[in-house]
Design a protein around this motif. Sequence first.
Motif, mmCIF file in Angstrom:
data_model
loop_
_atom_site.group_PDB
_atom_site.id
_atom_site.type_symbol
_atom_site.label_atom_id
_atom_site.label_comp_id
_atom_site.label_asym_id
_atom_site.label_seq_id
_atom_site.Cartn_x
_atom_site.Cartn_y
_atom_site.Cartn_z
ATOM 1 N N ARG A 184 0.754 -1.053 0.078
ATOM 2 C CA ARG A 184 0.037 0.079 0.044
ATOM 3 C C ARG A 184 0.788 1.086 -0.157
ATOM 4 O O ARG A 184 1.809 1.266 0.623
ATOM 5 N N HIS A 185 0.404 2.215 -0.641
ATOM 6 C CA HIS A 185 0.999 3.639 -0.592
ATOM 7 C C HIS A 185 -0.268 4.582 -0.223
ATOM 8 O O HIS A 185 -1.277 4.373 -0.837
ATOM 9 N N GLU A 186 0.300 5.442 0.545
ATOM 10 C CA GLU A 186 -0.720 6.519 0.754
ATOM 11 C C GLU A 186 -0.054 7.929 0.674
ATOM 12 O O GLU A 186 1.210 8.184 1.234
ATOM 13 N N THR A 191 4.286 3.850 3.135
ATOM 14 C CA THR A 191 4.266 2.701 2.490
ATOM 15 C C THR A 191 4.173 1.358 3.298
ATOM 16 O O THR A 191 5.072 1.549 4.345
#
Length: 148
Positions: free
Chosen positions: A58-60, A106
């Motif tokens: 996941r990326h934010e 991440t």
Amino acid sequence: MSRHIYSCPLRWSDMDAFGHVNNVVFLRYLEEARIDFMFRLAPGDGSPSFSGGSVVARHEIDYVRPLVHRHSPVTIESWVTKISAASLTISYEVKDPDQVYVRASTIVVPFNLEAQRPRRITAEEKAMLLTFMDDDGDVAGGSEALVA
């Protein structure tokens, strides 16, 4: 708590038609900083830590302000905000001394390339990661995001 510092050069091709660094390019910047962090800082000479591979789960990303091309590099600070048995969260700030352009995080999962499956974080890896741990410093999702 210590932060990993990466000096990231900007490339002319990083800009989009609006004259600032394209949002997708920031993922590359984060990748460069993350690889530098995880592989260069692996403990011990010839240590196998993190050499078996890892995958991003996941990326934010929060875009705080536009970054325009210039000849001087931008600084990316990285630190660990969470460690579980089989994943870790790395947080970042893409910045200059007086301003932040991007805040991000991440989730990374160590991966056994031979077995083609996730693996657990080793004790050696966890010890190294703990030196960069700051559970109060998770920056993605902050209130300063750029409003379009």
